[in-house]
Motif scaffolding. Structure first.
Motif: not given
Length: 264
Positions: A54-56, A103-118, A140-145
């Motif tokens: 989630p975001g800030l 999460v990765s260990a539970r499913h035994g595979q790599a995870v996709s990440l979705i991040g909103w804002s921060l 999603l609307g993340s001001p990382y730059r």
């Protein structure tokens, strides 16, 4: 990597976009009803795990609609379970690392990440620290730059909470000084974002990365039909088979410029 003209010109969003954020977020939510039939036909993938950040000042409650939608498509969509996001506190920094491993260990595979804002800034840092655990990243609307310290509502709140955060010496270096992510990355932004400058939410074009514009508010990303469809489309891509996003005809008007800054 040099800063782009858009980053150098990034400024606080116009006041009218900021003042209308709550109302426009409600409109974004209302569009879910009209887009329901279209979203039923959203792409389906292999059901790999997804972690949503989630975001800030937000919590997992803010990402409920997004996680519910992804769950309907067959993805185990997990919240971060760290309460309200008050910035990079020690508990948060250590907690998101631990949560990704869980999460990765539970499913035994790599995870996709979705991040909103921060949350998207966190997602990109996790992807850099633990690339072997991350399949792809959607922000999603993340001001990382964000170049410099544009006076936005988000930055003012962030600064008020800074006494809770890890020391500046532990903060990551500016994004424009670092190489691109190793995995596919999609940056979603809106030129009508009333919280952060949209120019800081995009990156230079390159292999396996794309900036996609949507119509809508910052507070509405998590329930915006265009964002939901795009997330489904990106998650459905098989590893090693990346291709640029192409908007569906039924939702094309929600993607200004027909998914601009597309890369092949």
């Amino acid at each position: 990597m040099p800063t782009s003209p858009a980053e150098k010109n990034a400024a606080a969003p116009a006041l009218h976009w900021y003042l209308t954020e709550p109302g426009r977020s409600v409109v974004d939510f209302g569009q879910l009803a009209t887009a329901r039939s279209v979203l039923r036909s959203a792409p389906r993938g292999d059901g790999h795990p997804v972690l949503v950040l989630p975001g800030l000042l937000a919590s997992d409650a803010s990402t409920t609609s997004l996680r519910w939608f992804l769950g309907r498509l067959g993805y185990p969509a997990h919240g971060w379970r760290l309460g309200r996001n008050v910035g990079p506190t020690r508990a948060t920094v250590d907690g998101i690392r631990r949560r990704l491993r869980q999460v990765s260990a539970r499913h035994g595979q790599a995870v996709s990440l979705i991040g909103w804002s921060l949350g998207g800034i966190y997602a990109r840092e996790l992807a850099r620290e633990m690339p072997f655990l991350v399949r792809d990243v959607i922000t999603l609307g993340s001001p990382y730059r964000l170049h410099g310290r544009a006076e936005t509502p988000a930055h003012r709140v962030f600064r008020l909470l800074s006494h809770l955060h890890i020391p500046d010496s532990e903060m990551p270096p500016p994004e424009h000084t670092r190489p691109p992510l190793l995995m596919p990355a999609t940056s979603v932004y809106s030129e009508h974002d009333g919280i952060v400058p949209w120019q800081a939410c995009v990156e230079p074009a390159g292999p396996r990365r794309q900036n996609v514009a949507v119509t809508g508010s910052h507070l509405g990303y998590g329930h915006n039909p265009a964002v939901l469809w795009l997330a489904a489309d990106r998650l459905a891509l098989a590893p090693g088979h990346w291709q640029p996003f192409v908007p569906p005809t039924a939702l094309a008007r929600h993607y200004p410029g027909n998914a601009t800054r597309r890369v092949s």
